[in-house]
Motif scaffolding. Structure first.
Motif, PDB file in Angstrom:
ATOM      1  N   GLY A 407      -6.485   4.630  12.966  1.00 49.30           N
ATOM      2  CA  GLY A 407      -5.204   5.357  13.624  1.00 49.30           C
ATOM      3  C   GLY A 407      -3.937   4.585  13.370  1.00 49.30           C
ATOM      4  N   LYS A 408      -3.845   3.584  12.216  1.00 47.89           N
ATOM      5  CA  LYS A 408      -2.478   2.999  12.058  1.00 47.89           C
ATOM      6  C   LYS A 408      -2.094   3.248  10.702  1.00 47.89           C
ATOM      7  CE  LYS A 408      -3.373  -0.996  15.438  1.00 47.89           C
ATOM      8  NZ  LYS A 408      -4.591  -1.504  14.924  1.00 47.89           N
ATOM      9  N   PRO A 409      -1.028   4.325  10.605  1.00 47.63           N
ATOM     10  CA  PRO A 409      -0.703   4.580   9.258  1.00 47.63           C
ATOM     11  C   PRO A 409       0.571   3.526   8.760  1.00 47.63           C
ATOM     12  CG  PRO A 409       0.437   5.891  10.971  1.00 47.63           C
ATOM     13  CD  PRO A 409      -0.562   4.963  11.575  1.00 47.63           C
ATOM     14  N   LEU A 410       0.653   3.527   7.478  1.00 47.66           N
ATOM     15  CA  LEU A 410       1.614   2.919   7.008  1.00 47.66           C
ATOM     16  C   LEU A 410       2.424   3.776   5.949  1.00 47.66           C
ATOM     17  CD1 LEU A 410       0.576  -0.853   6.028  1.00 47.66           C
ATOM     18  CD2 LEU A 410       2.603  -0.223   7.563  1.00 47.66           C
ATOM     19  N   SER A 411       3.509   3.869   6.434  1.00 42.35           N
ATOM     20  CA  SER A 411       4.292   5.015   5.722  1.00 42.35           C
ATOM     21  C   SER A 411       5.743   4.612   5.347  1.00 42.35           C
ATOM     22  CB  SER A 411       4.329   6.122   6.300  1.00 42.35           C
ATOM     23  OG  SER A 411       5.075   6.535   7.637  1.00 42.35           O
ATOM     24  N   GLN A 412       6.499   5.354   4.219  1.00 40.63           N
ATOM     25  CA  GLN A 412       7.539   5.143   3.656  1.00 40.63           C
ATOM     26  C   GLN A 412       8.382   6.411   4.246  1.00 40.63           C
ATOM     27  OE1 GLN A 412       8.123   4.643  -0.473  1.00 40.63           O
ATOM     28  NE2 GLN A 412       5.836   6.035  -0.637  1.00 40.63           N
ATOM     29  N   PRO A 413       9.606   6.121   4.801  1.00 35.61           N
ATOM     30  CA  PRO A 413      10.390   7.368   4.926  1.00 35.61           C
ATOM     31  C   PRO A 413      11.190   7.917   3.637  1.00 35.61           C
ATOM     32  CG  PRO A 413      11.233   5.536   6.319  1.00 35.61           C
ATOM     33  CD  PRO A 413      10.081   5.156   5.418  1.00 35.61           C
ATOM     34  N   LEU A 414      11.116   9.118   3.413  1.00 36.00           N
ATOM     35  CA  LEU A 414      11.858   9.571   2.042  1.00 36.00           C
ATOM     36  C   LEU A 414      13.200   9.708   2.287  1.00 36.00           C
ATOM     37  CD1 LEU A 414       9.208  12.358   1.028  1.00 36.00           C
ATOM     38  CD2 LEU A 414       9.090   9.968   0.258  1.00 36.00           C
TER      39      LEU A 414
END
Ligand code: ADP
Ligand code: MG
Length: 545
Positions: A407-414
């Motif tokens: 449940g630990k996402p790694l994302s990049q804001p656009l």
């Protein structure tokens, strides 16, 4: 017409239909009786696809002379006495109707403990003393001779014979501790010695397959499963059982196939024998007259029990290795093709895979990239070629799956949020799968009725491919499974075949691949790497030192 009770013989023949559909069902019932009687050695004879003769001889307990006639009466059994017993059955039989059913539709002779009984069409013809011999012999002749309707439904001789053989093979696999022999029209069709599962698998599926099987090593699951590199184009070699009883169960078949998802290509199926041990008190085996189906009190638990055992076994599977065709390389015996080119090419060798023990272990040293698609590395055992796209797909797939689990996402804001138009079904999928999308790193918000705004995407997905990835993932989440969605996302995020990689990127990918489980295949089941053993190079260059 007025109502009247059916004559016994007619009623019996009707009831028999539920248990005895075809020759293979007769064999199944006789085999189960032999097994329930504790036989160590069972010998089976089939003639004329089972219509002329089905004979089963065992060395089990036998039937007491005074019980012999009773054994052929409907609902007469030694295996349960009270309704409570039905709650926890540990024998294969319990309904007490097989022998009666078979005798209703055939000519049956049974010899046991110095006594012989002969029935035909449900009628007792003779009961007399016989030469004493250990165990029981049941001979069934002229099956369905008195029920022509049933005869008409039989398939070809080849099909009915194959069905009989399959029944025998199933029990031979489930009881590898016993010796089975099957002859079909006088020829031996199967012989096991009781020496254990690998032997039984060899007898049924052949030696080469036996060598490819990984034994289950779990407390409540016996059996073996094939390595992903050995598979079949259909499900015929999948044998599922509970407490030695073969069963058909869609949920369990699905549980099995899930374990191979990502390592078998679509349309390929494993070879396996899986015999789960389940507390009989939590089962209902009395849902099908031929006892083929089972109801579980806790289906989820059995599902998990199977997957745990199979996954643990598969963790030991091996990487395919490159092997040069040995015969061509040694001495003067060179094949024409070798001769023509004057040398045995890597290309020729690359066509041959063979199983050799152990994976390529040890640490790989990156050498470089060729054709902007393959990475080349040196390992302790040989030269390793890596398909960069397949390898990266596997790495990402495992990583995405880990994120879902933790449940630990790694994302990049656009920098600039992306407006994506969706059809109605995809809009529903967005609403239904918010949690999964978030744990993958997608941050999506509704934007009107037919579009969403994408604010952030998984760290690994190149911005140019974010929209396509989202659409595919929604499609996967909607129609298929989460794994299918993850595989698609990995595909969209991975380096492509044709991308030139910097040495640092090459090194990182090789390291990541080595640290990942199931690293030998991509999530679609294609291989990620190939090993050319030093040994093969030595042979090829005729280096004898
Ligand atoms: P079930 O197996 O459900 O009890 P069957 O009609 O198959 O019913 O068999 C009736 C009974 O005959 C069994 O309960 C068992 O006691 C006896 N029997 C049948 N076959 C054998 C055998 N091969 N060896 C010993 N006993 C047998
Ligand atoms: Mg029985």
């Amino acid at each position: 017409m007025s109502i009247r009770p059916l004559p016994q013989a007619v009623a019996d023949a009707i009831a028999a239909g539920e248990v005895v559909e075809r020759p293979a069902s007769v064999l199944k019932e006789l085999l189960e009786n032999a097994l329930d009687a504790g036989a160590g050695r069972i010998s089976i004879e089939i003639r004329g696809a089972g219509r002329n003769l089905i004979r089963v001889a065992d060395d089990g307990l036998g039937i007491a002379p005074e019980d012999l006639r009773l054994a052929f009466q409907r609902h007469a059994t030694s295996k349960l006495a009270t309704l409570d017993d039905l709650e926890s059955i540990s024998t294969l039989g319990f309904r007490g109707e097989a022998l009666a059913s078979i005798a209703a539709v055939a000519d049956v002779e049974c010899t046991t403990r110095g006594r012989r009984i002969h029935l035909r069409g449900g009628r007792l013809l003779e009961e007399a003393a016989a030469a004493p011999a250990p165990g029981t012999v049941v001979e069934v002749r002229d099956l369905f001779a008195n029920t022509p309707a049933r005869l008409k439904f039989l398939k070809s001789e080849a099909t009915e014979t194959a069905a009989c053989l399959r029944v025998a093979q199933q029990y031979a696999l489930l009881r590898p501790d016993l010796a089975f022999q099957v002859t079909v029209d006088g020829k031996v069709a199967l012989r096991t010695t009781g020496a254990g599962l690998p032997d039984a698998i060899g007898a049924v599926h052949g030696r080469p397959v036996a060598g490819e099987m990984l034994l289950l090593n779990a407390p409540a699951a016996r059996g073996a499963v094939s390595q992903p590199r050995t598979s079949r184009g259909n499900r015929d070699a999948i044998l599922l059982a509970v407490n030695h009883r073969p069963i058909t169960s869609r949920p369990l078949a699905f549980a099995l196939e899930e374990c191979y998802r990502g390592s078998l290509e679509r349309g390929r199926f494993p070879i396996c024998v899986i015999d789960l041990e389940v507390d009989p008190a939590t089962l209902d085996v009395n849902v099908h007259p031929a006892k083929r189906e089972i109801r579980f009190r806790d289906e989820g638990a059995v599902f998990a029990q199977l997957q745990k055992a199979v996954r643990a076994a598969l963790a030991g599977s091996e990487v395919p290795r490159l092997r040069a065709p040995v015969a061509n390389l040694q001495g003067g015996e060179r094949s024409n093709s070798t001769h023509r080119s004057g040398q045995l090419t890597m290309h020729e060798a690359a066509l041959k895979f063979a199983a050799v023990a152990n994976g390529p272990g040890g640490v790989l040293r990156p050498i470089g990239q060729v054709r902007d698609g393959y990475l080349v590395a040196e390992g302790p055992e040989g030269l390793v070629l890596i398909d960069q796209h397949a390898a990266h797909e596997r790495v990402l797939f495992n990583r995405f799956r880990g994120r879902i689990e933790s449940g630990k996402p790694l994302s990049q804001p656009l920098l600039i949020p992306l407006t994506v138009e969706l059809d109605a079904a995809a809009m529903v999928a967005v609403a239904d799968h918010q949690a999964e999308l978030r744990s993958l790193g997608f941050q999506v918000e509704a934007f009107g009725t037919r579009s969403v705004r994408l604010l952030a995407a998984p760290l690994e997905t190149p911005v140019s491919r974010v929209e396509g990835a989202l659409l595919e993932v929604l499609d996967g989440l909607r129609g298929r499974s989460l794994d299918a969605a993850l595989a698609t996302l990995s595909c969209h995020s991975a380096v492509r075949f044709g991308d030139s990689l910097e040495p640092a990127e090459q090194r990182r990918l090789i390291e990541e691949l080595q640290g990942t489980s199931s690293g030998e295949t991509c999530p679609h089941g294609r291989p990620t790497r190939l090993l050319l053993e030093w040994q093969e190079l030595k042979r090829h260059f005729r280096r004898n030192y």
